[in-house]
Write an enzyme that holds these catalytic residues in place. Sequence first.
Site, PDB file in Angstrom:
ATOM      1  N   HIS A  61       1.856  -8.618 -26.511  1.00 29.54           N
ATOM      2  CA  HIS A  61       3.023  -9.403 -26.897  1.00 29.54           C
ATOM      3  C   HIS A  61       3.127 -10.708 -26.120  1.00 29.54           C
ATOM      4  O   HIS A  61       4.070 -11.453 -26.295  1.00 29.54           O
ATOM      5  CB  HIS A  61       4.287  -8.563 -26.738  1.00 29.54           C
ATOM      6  CG  HIS A  61       4.308  -7.362 -27.642  1.00 29.54           C
ATOM      7  ND1 HIS A  61       4.956  -7.350 -28.854  1.00 29.54           N
ATOM      8  CD2 HIS A  61       3.718  -6.150 -27.525  1.00 29.54           C
ATOM      9  CE1 HIS A  61       4.793  -6.173 -29.436  1.00 29.54           C
ATOM     10  NE2 HIS A  61       4.040  -5.418 -28.653  1.00 29.54           N
ATOM     11  N   GLY A 115       0.814  -1.212   0.000  1.00 35.46           N
ATOM     12  CA  GLY A 115       0.000   0.000   0.000  1.00 35.46           C
ATOM     13  C   GLY A 115       0.847   1.261   0.000  1.00 35.46           C
ATOM     14  O   GLY A 115       0.463   2.293  -0.562  1.00 35.46           O
ATOM     15  N   SER A 116       2.019   1.190   0.606  1.00 34.95           N
ATOM     16  CA  SER A 116       2.912   2.351   0.663  1.00 34.95           C
ATOM     17  C   SER A 116       3.764   2.482  -0.603  1.00 34.95           C
ATOM     18  O   SER A 116       4.488   3.453  -0.773  1.00 34.95           O
ATOM     19  CB  SER A 116       3.832   2.255   1.884  1.00 34.95           C
ATOM     20  OG  SER A 116       3.077   2.234   3.078  1.00 34.95           O
ATOM     21  N   THR A 131       8.305  -0.376   8.074  1.00 34.53           N
ATOM     22  CA  THR A 131       8.488  -1.430   7.064  1.00 34.53           C
ATOM     23  C   THR A 131       9.976  -1.773   6.950  1.00 34.53           C
ATOM     24  O   THR A 131      10.793  -0.911   6.643  1.00 34.53           O
ATOM     25  CB  THR A 131       7.968  -0.938   5.693  1.00 34.53           C
ATOM     26  OG1 THR A 131       6.652  -0.409   5.867  1.00 34.53           O
ATOM     27  CG2 THR A 131       7.958  -2.059   4.670  1.00 34.53           C
ATOM     28  N   ARG A 166      -3.115   0.958   2.767  1.00 34.74           N
ATOM     29  CA  ARG A 166      -3.685   1.060   1.422  1.00 34.74           C
ATOM     30  C   ARG A 166      -4.807   2.087   1.323  1.00 34.74           C
ATOM     31  O   ARG A 166      -5.295   2.362   0.235  1.00 34.74           O
ATOM     32  CB  ARG A 166      -4.178  -0.301   0.943  1.00 34.74           C
ATOM     33  CG  ARG A 166      -5.316  -0.888   1.739  1.00 34.74           C
ATOM     34  CD  ARG A 166      -5.569  -2.317   1.262  1.00 34.74           C
ATOM     35  NE  ARG A 166      -6.701  -2.950   1.891  1.00 34.74           N
ATOM     36  CZ  ARG A 166      -6.707  -3.480   3.104  1.00 34.74           C
ATOM     37  NH1 ARG A 166      -5.627  -3.443   3.845  1.00 34.74           N
ATOM     38  NH2 ARG A 166      -7.784  -4.062   3.579  1.00 34.74           N
ATOM     39  N   LYS A 197       4.777 -10.587   9.605  1.00 33.95           N
ATOM     40  CA  LYS A 197       5.755  -9.647  10.176  1.00 33.95           C
ATOM     41  C   LYS A 197       6.246 -10.133  11.532  1.00 33.95           C
ATOM     42  O   LYS A 197       7.432 -10.083  11.836  1.00 33.95           O
ATOM     43  CB  LYS A 197       5.135  -8.246  10.318  1.00 33.95           C
ATOM     44  CG  LYS A 197       5.043  -7.486   8.999  1.00 33.95           C
ATOM     45  CD  LYS A 197       4.460  -6.087   9.200  1.00 33.95           C
ATOM     46  CE  LYS A 197       4.009  -5.494   7.869  1.00 33.95           C
ATOM     47  NZ  LYS A 197       3.053  -4.381   8.057  1.00 33.95           N
ATOM     48  N   GLU A 199      -6.114  -7.644  -1.105  1.00 36.15           N
ATOM     49  CA  GLU A 199      -6.200  -7.292   0.308  1.00 36.15           C
ATOM     50  C   GLU A 199      -7.619  -7.064   0.798  1.00 36.15           C
ATOM     51  O   GLU A 199      -7.937  -7.419   1.925  1.00 36.15           O
ATOM     52  CB  GLU A 199      -5.343  -6.056   0.587  1.00 36.15           C
ATOM     53  CG  GLU A 199      -3.852  -6.346   0.484  1.00 36.15           C
ATOM     54  CD  GLU A 199      -3.043  -5.259   1.152  1.00 36.15           C
ATOM     55  OE1 GLU A 199      -2.779  -5.364   2.357  1.00 36.15           O
ATOM     56  OE2 GLU A 199      -2.672  -4.289   0.454  1.00 36.15           O
TER      57      GLU A 199
END
Lengths: 306, 306
Positions: A214, A36-37, A80, A124, A302, A198
């Site tokens: 392509h 989101g960042s 983060t 987000r 995390k 999400e």
Amino acid sequence: MDFKEELGTLKSQLVFDQKVDVPDDTANVVIAGLGGSGIAGRIFQELYSSKPVMIADDYTAPSFVSKSTLFIAISYSGNTEETLSSTADAKARGAHIVTISAGGKLYGQGDQNIRIPRRDLQPRSVTGYMIMPLLRGFGIVSEEEADGSYKLLDALDNDNIECLVHAKAIMEGSCIPAIFGSHPYKGVAYRWKTQFNENAKVLAYSNSFPELNHNDTMALAQTYLKDRFYFMVFGSESERIKKRIEVTQEITASQFNIIEPKGRTYIERMFYLLHYGDYVSYHLAVLRGADPADISLIERLKAELG
Amino acid sequence: MDFKEELGTLKSQLVFDQKVDVPDDTANVVIAGLGGSGIAGRIFQELYSSKPVMIADDYTAPSFVSKSTLFIAISYSGNTEETLSSTADAKARGAHIVTISAGGKLYGQGDQNIRIPRRDLQPRSVTGYMIMPLLRGFGIVSEEEADGSYKLLDALDNDNIECLVHAKAIMEGSCIPAIFGSHPYKGVAYRWKTQFNENAKVLAYSNSFPELNHNDTMALAQTYLKDRFYFMVFGSESERIKKRIEVTQEITASQFNIIEPKGRTYIERMFYLLHYGDYVSYHLAVLRGADPADISLIERLKAELG
């Protein structure tokens, strides 16, 4: 806060008046950010091309980063790990650092530190707070456009029935959303994919014209499982791209659901498309009984990474 | 020529000794190319980071392009309309132009023109001819590595049974291949996707760690249709990424098929992974009775676009 209400905050973020200071001697720009960042950087990269703009979505800063690099680190939490790591890298190489965060370890690491004024939303959901300092700093949004965008978003907040119609069609077939963008909305197509991931917790796919002509084209004609994909294609102002969309649909016998962006300028249309995708993914979440606000697994990941 | 034989030509392309001349005053690099002709640029972009490297996959050159830009235009046919258009743009702005093609209108447009010595292959089968001039020009491949890569490719040409095993599993479930890479093989993951599209004519999806942890992760746990995706994940040398792969698999209850790259260096492992994907997609084509060499629709599209 209800997640729909959270989505509705986007328009009010457009009045955020902080802006990135761009040093005169900037030779290149690196924007660090993930998930989101990272979206603001991806969208900006496409709207601004007067200097090279690269995205850093990993643990390191590219080795060209130097004193003449403007390194913009974006992380809502400010914690983060990939972004903290690449920012330390860039700092060691003397880059001019700007941080955009609501606080955390990142805040204060920059030569300039832009603080997002609220901490209660999901990363987000603060795309407005993240992208406006970029658009204003590089002089690519006028107050008239910010205002026009506000009105378009407000109208969508009040009436997003079209988005619900797409969500119902996706739900009916338990389909994988496939979003096809084109310049300057390739980043927005990717954003839709991530919002389906999400918010609605479904796998999704995005690509853009002309590149997809392509490779995806042969698959569109002959793949198995095609009836389990739901194709949403952004309308384009380019005659060449319009023709590509039309011919691709015809020769691959695909049903493309065209999403025509509203707005007088690229910036306005970008915000309109962005928010339109918010609502399609939101409605899909509700229809399938998924909690659009739940990101417990990303939190768990995390935690396990420690 | 049989398409398997065509795939087998990759190793001999590694001895191609032309190289891009890099002017001393190069401030940034733009590589123009789409589809099979764009892959070399995407892979190179990840292996080289001493200068900003941007990809041009549309009709225009970014507006920062100037005299200090090295603009490398890649098109096997030499007639890709997007690339001809962006190259004309770059030329008008005084960039130093290098073309890599087997002829066509592009050949001769550059300050330097590298000619690919054969015209009988498909664009996606000449990645070696396209990438070696980049790797050699920027000094990021040694002759020892070129030789080591040759041996790895040769071994794969002689024994690709592992690739067939993956293809069979994909075919058995009529699955959508999902390929997850990580630095420095994010471009290779995208290449696999395109090879599944063009060789096997199936839709496919790629993304990379750590970015996918910020969006696909929630979907991997809760999406519908998950049993119709076949996940192939490139093994990583980074402890941090290894851990991410492991934890993601566990918390989303996904079955990741790990592809461990062989080779002593990044370059060798890159070529190994690249060719491994060639064979998985090739075998899938054969198993489903699709002609891997057929690109008639892409030709038809070009014709209809006029």
